[in-house]
Design an enzyme around this catalytic site. Structure first.
Site: not given
Length: 278
Positions: A109, A170, A197-198, A219-220
């Protein structure tokens, strides 16, 4: 009860010629404990788990790094190393080479960060770095923005899948530019697009899958939830539901109301219409 996503049975998720049974990819950082991470992976059954070589210390000399890596291998889930924390092309290439040797995989990635405040990718240099890694035999999944011109350039250099963000890493805000994301999907109909993301809620994931995006990386949103294992399971279900909804063909939006119950055949419907015309 085991949740079985029916959509994946009808249209396998294919990246660089390899099929995966899930459209969810899961990061491995910031969990309360290794045991929580392990349980979250088991609950969500992701296609891949991502590992940041520079941050996790998976190859460190300490026992903690080795134990972490052994735990990941025991999960029996494909590993997607990433180049998180890299700000130059040379850092990316060096990290990718190390990751390939350590994790014994050609997958990478690609993260080339251009701004350490927003963590926005370096869009000017990203295509050239992707091209270099592709020539070195990597299967590159580049973290990028939703910019159509950038994404086309990444495809031109040989990338077979892209990972545009929905919002900065994040933030958990969901898609902040839905118009651009939908245009990107429409203009690149045959390219696997994974929102990277986001995303903060399962509803965010379901939404982008409903638009036709092929998968999500989280992830987060999972790791920092009050109950990460439950959140991982919820995201897996949302991804499957969103994909199924997309395949089912959602009804078109309308500007005005339209009755869902037909009035033809109901008592007095003809008389009422006659009186209204009189």
């Amino acid at each position: 009860m085991t949740f079985e996503p029916s959509a994946t049975l009808r249209d396998p998720f294919v990246l660089y010629g390899e099929s995966f049974g899930s459209r969810l990819l899961l990061g491995t950082a910031r969990y309360p404990s290794p045991a929580t991470l392990e349980a979250a992976v088991q609950a969500s059954a992701p296609a891949m788990i991502t590992v940041a070589l520079r941050r996790q210390g998976a190859v460190g000399d300490g026992e903690g790094g080795q134990a972490f890596w052994q735990m990941l291998k025991a999960l029996n889930v494909p590993v997607l190393p990433n180049t998180a924390g890299c700000f130059t092309a040379q850092e990316v290439i060096t990290t990718a080479m190390m990751a390939r040797e350590v994790f014994e995989t050609p997958w990478i990635k690609l993260e080339l960060i251009g701004d350490d405040y927003t963590l926005q990718p370096d869009t000017l240099n990203l295509p050239a770095v992707a091209e270099t890694l592709l020539k070195e035999g990597f299967k590159v999944l580049p973290y990028c923005t939703e910019d159509l011109v950038l994404c086309r350039r990444l495809l031109d250099v040989g990338c077979q899948a892209l990972m545009p963000w929905a919002a900065p890493i994040g933030t958990g805000r969901g898609a902040v530019n839905p118009h651009a994301m939908r245009v990107l999907r429409e203009r690149l109909p045959d390219t696997p697009l994974i929102v990277d993301a986001g995303l903060g809620l399962p509803s965010h994931a379901a939404q982008v899958l409903e638009w036709g995006y092929d998968g999500v990386l989280l992830n987060t949103a999972v790791a920092q939830a009050a109950y990460p294992v439950d959140m991982a399971r919820a995201f897996a279900q949302a991804v499957a539901a969103g994909r199924t909804a997309y395949l089912a063909g959602p009804m078109p939006e309308r500007e005005v109301a339209q009755a869902s119950t037909p009035v033809v055949g109901m008592p007095f419907w003809h008389a009422d219409n006659t009186e209204q015309r009189a």
